[in-house]
Scaffold this motif. Sequence first.
Motif, PDB file in Angstrom:
ATOM      1  N   ASP A   7       0.827  -1.210   0.000  1.00 53.63           N
ATOM      2  CA  ASP A   7       0.000   0.000   0.000  1.00 53.63           C
ATOM      3  C   ASP A   7       0.863   1.263   0.000  1.00 53.63           C
ATOM      4  OD1 ASP A   7      -2.304  -1.507   0.004  1.00 53.63           O
ATOM      5  OD2 ASP A   7      -2.621  -1.361   2.172  1.00 53.63           O
ATOM      6  N   GLN A   8       1.962   1.231   0.775  1.00 54.24           N
ATOM      7  CA  GLN A   8       2.880   2.371   0.772  1.00 54.24           C
ATOM      8  C   GLN A   8       3.460   2.611  -0.619  1.00 54.24           C
ATOM      9  OE1 GLN A   8       5.841   2.992   3.882  1.00 54.24           O
ATOM     10  NE2 GLN A   8       4.937   1.336   5.084  1.00 54.24           N
ATOM     11  N   VAL A  26       2.130   1.782  -3.512  1.00 52.49           N
ATOM     12  CA  VAL A  26       1.079   2.336  -4.377  1.00 52.49           C
ATOM     13  C   VAL A  26       0.926   3.827  -4.130  1.00 52.49           C
ATOM     14  CG1 VAL A  26      -1.406   2.334  -4.838  1.00 52.49           C
ATOM     15  CG2 VAL A  26      -0.169   0.167  -4.642  1.00 52.49           C
ATOM     16  N   ASP A  27       0.910   4.218  -2.859  1.00 55.05           N
ATOM     17  CA  ASP A  27       0.766   5.635  -2.517  1.00 55.05           C
ATOM     18  C   ASP A  27       1.898   6.483  -3.089  1.00 55.05           C
ATOM     19  OD1 ASP A  27      -1.534   5.061  -1.132  1.00 55.05           O
ATOM     20  OD2 ASP A  27      -0.583   5.041   0.849  1.00 55.05           O
ATOM     21  N   ARG A  28       3.082   5.893  -3.212  1.00 48.88           N
ATOM     22  CA  ARG A  28       4.254   6.618  -3.726  1.00 48.88           C
ATOM     23  C   ARG A  28       4.430   6.452  -5.234  1.00 48.88           C
ATOM     24  NH1 ARG A  28       8.302   7.747   0.367  1.00 48.88           N
ATOM     25  NH2 ARG A  28       7.571   7.143   2.447  1.00 48.88           N
ATOM     26  N   GLY A  29       3.517   5.724  -5.873  1.00 45.50           N
ATOM     27  CA  GLY A  29       3.603   5.522  -7.308  1.00 45.50           C
ATOM     28  C   GLY A  29       4.727   4.606  -7.736  1.00 45.50           C
ATOM     29  N   ASP A  65       6.014   0.959  -8.768  1.00 43.08           N
ATOM     30  CA  ASP A  65       5.486  -0.293  -9.292  1.00 43.08           C
ATOM     31  C   ASP A  65       6.640  -1.242  -9.622  1.00 43.08           C
ATOM     32  OD1 ASP A  65       3.508  -2.095 -10.305  1.00 43.08           O
ATOM     33  OD2 ASP A  65       4.069  -1.477 -12.326  1.00 43.08           O
TER      34      ASP A  65
END
Length: 223
Positions: free
Chosen positions: A61-62, A64-67, A69
Amino acid sequence: MHDLVLIHGLGSDHRYWDELIPELTGDFDVLALDLPGHGSGAKRLTAQEAHPRALAAAVADQLVDRGIDQPHVVGLSLGGWVALELAATGRCASVVALSPAGLWAEGTRVHRERQGLLLGPVIRMLGPTLPSLTRISWVKKVGLAKNVAAPQRVSDEAFLAAAHAIGKSRGYSACEEAVVTDRFREGTRIRVPTTVAYGDDDKVFPAPTYQDPSELPAQARFE
């Protein structure tokens, strides 16, 4: 550049990697993060939140929040187990697990390190006297004796940072309980390049009891 995510061990925080990061930034965009229950603002965790699979989901989740991948992921000890869980869910480009927890044989009675529970309150009580104490050689030797084969090679700054991290680690107890009562079981799902490495003198997870490669995927390097 490729993204590289660094995941610390039990009772530590992102500063564990401070002395290594300058050697990596020429080749990677580096993120050293704090696991739930660790670092500034840490909260106590439930048993479910503290399991390495749940910690891996929180790390995902962290990211994803920071973009971020498909990063390359390196984890140590508890962080190594978390990194393997991330790889099993397809969230990594590659994984390196350093002295990971969780690779012990089925039925192994895993030893407990209760020092985090005792040291946390003591460190918070010592407060401003802590920096001077951590510069005393015998304090460093005693403080690191159960975890480090060569305490004299640990810098005063790194020892102080480690002490502060344990003092802030409100998730220590729950994470320790989750680790010693289970093992990593998802190795067959890992499809990415995987390296697992233990030190010859590993004092926390010594061979062979705690270094069972049977759960690793076929393509894994075990050193």
